[in-house]
Design a protein around this motif. Structure first.
Motif, short mmCIF file in Angstrom:
data_model
loop_
_atom_site.label_atom_id
_atom_site.label_comp_id
_atom_site.label_asym_id
_atom_site.label_seq_id
_atom_site.Cartn_x
_atom_site.Cartn_y
_atom_site.Cartn_z
N MET A 31 0.84 -1.20 0.00
CA MET A 31 0.00 0.00 0.00
C MET A 31 0.88 1.25 0.00
O MET A 31 1.84 1.34 0.75
N ILE A 32 0.51 2.19 -0.85
CA ILE A 32 1.16 3.49 -0.92
C ILE A 32 0.14 4.53 -0.49
O ILE A 32 -0.97 4.56 -1.01
N VAL A 33 0.52 5.37 0.47
CA VAL A 33 -0.35 6.42 0.98
C VAL A 33 0.36 7.76 0.78
O VAL A 33 1.48 7.93 1.25
N GLU A 34 -0.29 8.68 0.08
CA GLU A 34 0.25 10.02 -0.15
C GLU A 34 -0.50 11.01 0.73
O GLU A 34 -1.73 11.00 0.78
N THR A 35 0.27 11.86 1.43
CA THR A 35 -0.32 12.82 2.36
C THR A 35 0.37 14.18 2.24
O THR A 35 1.48 14.26 1.72
N PRO A 36 -0.25 15.23 2.79
CA PRO A 36 0.45 16.51 2.88
C PRO A 36 1.66 16.37 3.80
O PRO A 36 1.73 15.45 4.62
N LEU A 37 2.60 17.29 3.70
CA LEU A 37 3.81 17.23 4.51
C LEU A 37 3.53 17.32 6.01
O LEU A 37 4.25 16.74 6.83
N ASP A 38 2.46 18.02 6.41
CA ASP A 38 2.16 18.19 7.83
C ASP A 38 1.27 17.08 8.40
O ASP A 38 0.82 17.15 9.53
N PHE A 39 1.05 16.04 7.66
CA PHE A 39 0.20 14.92 8.08
C PHE A 39 0.83 14.18 9.25
O PHE A 39 2.02 13.89 9.24
N ASP A 40 0.05 13.86 10.26
CA ASP A 40 0.51 13.09 11.42
C ASP A 40 -0.18 11.72 11.38
O ASP A 40 -1.39 11.63 11.62
N TRP A 41 0.58 10.69 11.06
CA TRP A 41 0.02 9.36 10.86
C TRP A 41 -0.73 8.84 12.08
O TRP A 41 -1.87 8.37 11.97
#
Length: 125
Positions: free
Chosen positions: A68-78
């Motif tokens: 799985m590949i997940v793309e998020t904004p830079l400020d994303f907190d997993w």
């Protein structure tokens, strides 16, 4: 070899890569794929993924191994996003449904099932 178009997001992003193993039985793998198809995937699950800030998510399969590949904004907190996602409508029901196809402990959360992968190579420069 098959190729796939990549969605152009237009903002700086970061990527998370994870893996999970399915029960190695063709009928179960086929049903797992059907549940993730555009016709059968649950709208509440897709909406929840977007609601917590995930911009794009892709799952690939080789035999019974998922990637799985997940793309998020830079400020994303997993961690905070996954905690919130777990509380959204039908998420627990979805996790219980797909657990029947996954090699995981009973009652495992999504974050416990999917294992993070380490990047060992890139060609950016």
């Amino acid at each position: 070899m098959k190729s796939y178009n990549v969605k152009q997001i237009g903002i700086p992003t970061k990527r998370y890569c994870q893996t999970l193993q399915l029960v190695n039985e063709p009928a179960l793998i086929a049903e797992y794929e059907r549940l993730h198809s555009p016709e059968c995937s649950w709208k509440e699950i897709r909406d929840g993924i977007r609601e917590v800030g995930i911009l794009e998510m892709e799952i690939y399969r080789y035999s019974n191994l998922l990637f799985m590949i997940v793309e998020t904004p830079l400020d994303f907190d997993w961690d905070s996003a996954m905690s919130r996602l777990a509380t959204l409508p039908r998420q627990e029901e979805w996790e219980n449904t797909v657990a029947a196809f996954q090699q995981c402990a009973k009652g495992a959360t999504s974050d416990e099932k999917w294992q993070g992968m380490e990047r060992i190579f890139y060609l950016y420069e």
